[in-house]
Scaffold this motif. Structure first.
Motif, short mmCIF file in Angstrom:
data_model
loop_
_atom_site.label_atom_id
_atom_site.label_comp_id
_atom_site.label_asym_id
_atom_site.label_seq_id
_atom_site.Cartn_x
_atom_site.Cartn_y
_atom_site.Cartn_z
N ARG A 122 12.44 -0.45 -7.18
CA ARG A 122 11.28 -0.06 -8.01
C ARG A 122 10.06 -0.84 -7.54
O ARG A 122 10.17 -2.02 -7.19
N HIS A 123 8.90 -0.18 -7.54
CA HIS A 123 7.65 -0.79 -7.12
C HIS A 123 6.78 -1.12 -8.32
O HIS A 123 6.60 -0.28 -9.22
N LEU A 124 6.28 -2.34 -8.35
CA LEU A 124 5.33 -2.75 -9.39
C LEU A 124 3.93 -2.52 -8.84
O LEU A 124 3.55 -3.12 -7.82
N LEU A 125 3.17 -1.66 -9.51
CA LEU A 125 1.86 -1.23 -9.00
C LEU A 125 0.76 -1.63 -9.96
O LEU A 125 0.97 -1.74 -11.18
N ASP A 126 -0.46 -1.82 -9.41
CA ASP A 126 -1.61 -2.09 -10.27
C ASP A 126 -2.32 -0.79 -10.61
O ASP A 126 -1.82 0.32 -10.31
N ASP A 127 -3.50 -0.88 -11.23
CA ASP A 127 -4.23 0.31 -11.69
C ASP A 127 -4.58 1.25 -10.54
O ASP A 127 -4.67 2.47 -10.73
N ASP A 128 -4.79 0.68 -9.35
CA ASP A 128 -5.18 1.49 -8.19
C ASP A 128 -3.98 2.00 -7.40
O ASP A 128 -4.15 2.63 -6.36
N GLY A 129 -2.78 1.69 -7.86
CA GLY A 129 -1.60 2.11 -7.13
C GLY A 129 -1.22 1.17 -6.00
O GLY A 129 -0.35 1.49 -5.19
N THR A 130 -1.86 0.01 -5.94
CA THR A 130 -1.55 -0.98 -4.91
C THR A 130 -0.24 -1.68 -5.25
O THR A 130 -0.01 -2.08 -6.39
N LEU A 131 0.61 -1.83 -4.25
CA LEU A 131 1.89 -2.48 -4.45
C LEU A 131 1.70 -3.97 -4.69
O LEU A 131 1.08 -4.67 -3.89
N LEU A 132 2.25 -4.46 -5.81
CA LEU A 132 2.18 -5.89 -6.15
C LEU A 132 3.48 -6.60 -5.80
O LEU A 132 3.48 -7.75 -5.35
N ALA A 133 4.60 -5.93 -6.08
CA ALA A 133 5.91 -6.53 -5.81
C ALA A 133 6.95 -5.42 -5.80
O ALA A 133 6.73 -4.33 -6.32
N GLU A 134 8.08 -5.76 -5.17
CA GLU A 134 9.20 -4.83 -5.14
C GLU A 134 10.36 -5.44 -5.90
O GLU A 134 10.76 -6.58 -5.62
N LEU A 135 10.87 -4.71 -6.87
CA LEU A 135 12.03 -5.16 -7.63
C LEU A 135 13.23 -4.32 -7.21
O LEU A 135 13.16 -3.08 -7.25
#
Length: 506
Positions: A122-135
């Motif tokens: 699962r990908h943790l994304l910010d408001d712009d859809g930028t990848l923050l972290a991968e779980l």
């Protein structure tokens, strides 16, 4: 060899019933996107004695997922590793094998564990859809390779920070997971857990000295840390990590200093040959490191000279001079590290630490033994500094101050070794000696730089170029050295040893 990436991650225990909480409640995470499932098949390689695993180094050949190939992971700090990749091939890539030569010492790298994982991502994304972290939730099946191999199964959760993301995000995710009852993993890596659950685990690291530790325990703990640093920075240097050459030299210097300072703890007949080899190593590595320092210092000084005072092709002259002196530097360093003599030194260090030749003082309480050793090194600094400052300015004083600098390093390292046992008095002495060492180091750098500037001026003059700029820099360096000499008496007067002296009176 492919590129290197910095891996920053956290690992957590899990079961097939573990539920990951809603992570959109973590600040900055706007959406959690399902990225699918991947089947991974990785074979881990190590020496028969698990030398890599003992130093938290992993080497694997993996298929499946989006990043197949060979991966070598080198520890940087807890939860942080540098991953170096190479294309998929049947055998261990020579470039990766070379990076861990200080660990393997010629032993073959063979398959030890196979891990097959089903990874739900699962990908943790910010408001712009930028990848923050991968779980990822990994269901793992481990198989010990070789005769009598056993198997193990478990599930774990990994959270890996995306490139360029704020590391504080991992703290926030960690807080959310813990609140939901998800706890950090007890093993630092899948390989470590697989080895522990399927057979012989890697050699356990020695624990830090406790409250009942002897003087010998503290000395050996310090020596082990520096011996580990030798191997760690060996790999860093081979991979062109910044400051790796400097850090490697410092580890060798600290080892040699501790062996010399603590001859009451360890038998001289066993340690003196090792100390001589460490001295030789430091000298051979120092030639190229000294050139690095010179290049940086002169280049920085030139940036402070106005264009109107840079007469002649000074930049070109410096570039040609540096290139001529530094030609083949990397090759020379690698030749030293690849030599049988160097690998024999590492083996001798291992043997010393496995069966240390302890003297009676090693069994004593650390307070008096370590304080006495630190104060003895302090007294050596005092004698050398007094002798140096009594000389008139000139080459003899410069040489004497350089000898004082070496003594100050020894005293600083002795205080650092003693700090876990002696606390604040030793830490203060280490800090004071570091300041004195820095002043003396600046002075010595000026001495060496002036020699180089004179050489540059002579070369420029011989080529019909103006030598004015080199003379200007020479005069500045001379003034810098004089200023450092004026600071020395006050720096020495500030050195505090009363706390350590009291330890001897108890």
């Amino acid at each position: 060899m492919s590129d290197t990436k910095r891996e920053i991650e956290r690992k957590y225990e899990a079961t097939t019933d573990t539920r990951v909480p809603d992570l959109t409640r973590v600040r900055g995470v706007a959406r959690v996107a399902d990225a699918g499932t991947a089947d991974l098949d990785a074979v881990y390689y190590d020496t028969p004695g698990l030398r890599l695993a003992a130093h938290s180094v992993t080497l694997r050949r993996r298929t499946g997922g989006g990043d197949p190939g060979w991966h070598l992971k080198l520890p940087v700090s807890p939860g942080v590793r540098d991953e170096i990749g190479a294309p998929l091939a049947d055998d261990v890539p020579p470039d990766l094998a070379a990076l861990v030569r200080a660990h393997t010492r010629g032993d073959a790298l063979t398959p030890v564990v196979r891990l097959r994982s089903s990874r739900d991502v699962r990908h943790l994304l910010d408001d712009d859809g930028t990848l923050l972290a991968e779980l990822s939730t990994d269901t793992v099946r481990a198989e010990r390779l070789g005769p009598g191999g056993r198997t193990a199964r478990w599930t774990e959760i990994e959270v890996e920070l995306a490139e360029g993301a704020d590391p504080a995000l991992l703290d926030a995710v960690d807080k959310r997971l813990r609140k939901a009852g998800v706890h950090p993993a007890t093993s630092p890596s899948k390989l470590d857990r697989a080895l522990r659950e399927t057979g012989t685990p890697p050699p356990a690291p020695h624990p830090a000295p406790g409250p009942d530790a002897t003087a010998g325990d503290h000395v050996l703990a310090y020596l082990r840390a520096q011996a580990d640093a030798l191997a760690t920075h060996d790999a860093g240097l081979r991979h062109d990590q910044p400051e790796a050459l400097h850090d490697l030299r410092v580890a060798a210097r600290r080892l040699r200093s501790a062996l010399r300072t603590h001859r009451k703890v360890l038998d001289r007949a066993a340690i003196d040959p090792i100390a001589r080899e460490l001295r030789r190593l430091g000298r051979e590595l120092g030639l190229d490191r000294d050139q690095e320092v010179l290049d940086t210092r002169i280049d920085a000084a030139l940036h402070t000279v106005p264009r109107t005072l840079q007469l002649g092709p000074v930049r070109g002259r410096l570039t040609r001079w540096s290139a001529a002196r530094g030609a083949g530097a990397r090759g020379r360093v690698l030749q030293v590290l690849d030599s049988d003599r160097h690998l024999a030194l590492l083996d001798r260090l291992d043997a010393l630490l496995a069966d240390p030749p302890l003297r009676p003082a090693a069994a004593k309480a650390p307070e008096k033994v370590l304080a006495k050793a630190a104060l003895k090194d302090h007294a050596r600094v005092a004698a050398r500094l007094e002798r140096a400052l009594a000389l008139p300015p000139g080459p003899d004083r410069d040489t004497a101050l350089h000898a004082t600098r070496k003594a100050a390093k020894h005293a600083r390292y002795a205080a650092e070794l003693a700090a876990p046992a002696l606390g604040r008095p030793a830490r203060r002495l280490a800090k004071d000696m570091k300041r004195l060492q820095r002043l003396l180091g600046d002075h010595q750098d000026s001495v060496v730089t002036r020699r180089a500037l004179r050489e540059l001026a002579v070369q420029a003059n011989g080529a019909g170029e103006p030598s004015f700029t080199w003379g200007l820099l020479y005069a500045r360096e001379e003034a810098e050295a004089t200023a450092r000499e004026r600071e020395l008496p006050d720096a020495w007067a500030a050195v505090r040893t009363r706390g350590l002296a009291r330890a001897l009176e108890r």
